[in-house]
Scaffold this active site. Structure first.
Site, PDB file in Angstrom:
ATOM      1  N   GLY A  14      -2.428  -9.315  -5.626  1.00  0.00           N
ATOM      2  CA  GLY A  14      -0.881  -9.145  -5.917  1.00  0.00           C
ATOM      3  C   GLY A  14      -1.127 -10.022  -7.566  1.00  0.00           C
ATOM      4  N   SER A  15      -2.289  -9.787  -8.542  1.00  0.00           N
ATOM      5  CA  SER A  15      -2.622 -10.345  -9.432  1.00  0.00           C
ATOM      6  C   SER A  15      -2.453 -10.406 -10.487  1.00  0.00           C
ATOM      7  CB  SER A  15      -4.003 -11.310  -8.600  1.00  0.00           C
ATOM      8  OG  SER A  15      -4.811 -10.656  -9.033  1.00  0.00           O
ATOM      9  N   GLY A  18       2.211 -12.593 -13.242  1.00  0.00           N
ATOM     10  CA  GLY A  18       2.276 -14.474 -12.185  1.00  0.00           C
ATOM     11  C   GLY A  18       1.336 -15.235 -11.541  1.00  0.00           C
ATOM     12  N   TYR A 154      12.828 -13.680   3.198  1.00  0.00           N
ATOM     13  CA  TYR A 154      12.268 -14.276   2.418  1.00  0.00           C
ATOM     14  C   TYR A 154      11.441 -15.752   2.916  1.00  0.00           C
ATOM     15  CZ  TYR A 154       9.351 -16.758  -1.871  1.00  0.00           C
ATOM     16  OH  TYR A 154       8.093 -17.253  -2.298  1.00  0.00           O
TER      17      TYR A 154
END
Length: 264
Positions: A14-15, A18, A154
């Site tokens: 997930g890079s 952010g 979450y």
């Protein structure tokens, strides 16, 4: 302190934006070969260029694959069968009325935020232990400890990551591999900006919206501002280094003092 990761290969999930993008950039600046990952090829390509533009001389590779699926994981592992540093950053979040969270949504948060990290750890940890060196990290959250009412699903997933991290650290005991989680506090990313505007007046300028959000929804923060992604990345780079060899099984806080505890 010189944090030299030359010769190490790092996968940051997930890079493409952010916190993950900041972590990838920090690792690359320290000399690591970095694999940037996301689902969208265009965003991955742009992230690779941004990592390079941030002054990183190391080799940077982009792989577009959905790591929440077996197929996506197989694609990444097929191209990068061995790594030295695994940063499990991939995650989804959002506000939801507590009693309105569906079973499907509970499952989706667990599968994306937890099982993806478990699957990759199970894949790469054996090679690290055989070689006698490795770093596995999980990007958790203050929400793992201080569960927000509007993000129970979450928070649950991030609490699970703390347990997963501690358990795998025990599995790697005595091997030269360290396993840790990083408890990130409220952080300034594009996704968080959208989240902030879900909870405060959308007509407010960003600086005012941020202050209102912190005052109303995150008043425990001692920093009294959102954390910048690079501040999270600094801790991850350190934990990836040889200098952090005695830190394992830990939940290290980069939360701006949000969690009201003296010890973890």
């Amino acid at each position: 302190m010189q944090l030299d990761l030359t010769g190490r290969t790092a996968l940051v999930t997930g890079s493409s934006q952010g916190i993950g993008l900041a972590i990838a950039s920090g690792l690359a600046r320290s000399g690591a070969r970095v694999v940037v990952n996301g689902r969208d090829q265009g965003k991955v390509d742009a992230a690779v260029e941004e990592v390079r533009d941030r002054g990183a001389a190391a080799d940077v590779l982009g792989i577009a694959a959905d790591l929440a699926s077996d197929e996506g994981t197989a694609e990444v592992v097929g191209r990068i069968p061995d790594i030295d540093i695994l940063v499990n950053n991939l995650g989804i979040f959002g506000a939801e009325e507590p009693l309105g969270i569906s079973d499907d949504e509970w499952r989706r948060y667990f599968e994306v935020n937890v099982l993806t990290a478990v699957r990759l750890t199970r894949t790469y940890l054996p090679g690290m232990t055989e070689r006698g060196w490795g770093r596995v990290q999980y990007i958790a959250s203050d929400s793992a400890v201080a569960i927000p009412a509007e993000m129970i699903h979450y928070g649950m997933s991030k609490t699970a990551l703390l347990a997963v991290s501690r358990g795998f650290a025990k599995a790697a005991a005595g091997t030269g591999v360290t396993v840790n989680s990083v408890i990130a506090g409220p952080t300034h990313t594009g996704g968080v900006e959208e989240f902030v505007y879900q909870l405060v007046d959308r007509d407010l300028p960003w600086d005012e919206a941020q202050r209102e959000f912190m005052l109303r929804h995150r008043p425990q923060s001692l920093l009294q501002r959102l954390i910048e992604p690079e501040e999270i990345a600094n801790m991850v780079v350190y934990l990836s280094s040889a200098q952090a060899s005695a830190t394992t099984g830990a939940a290290v806080r980069v939360d701006g003092g949000y969690v009201d505890a003296i010890v973890p």
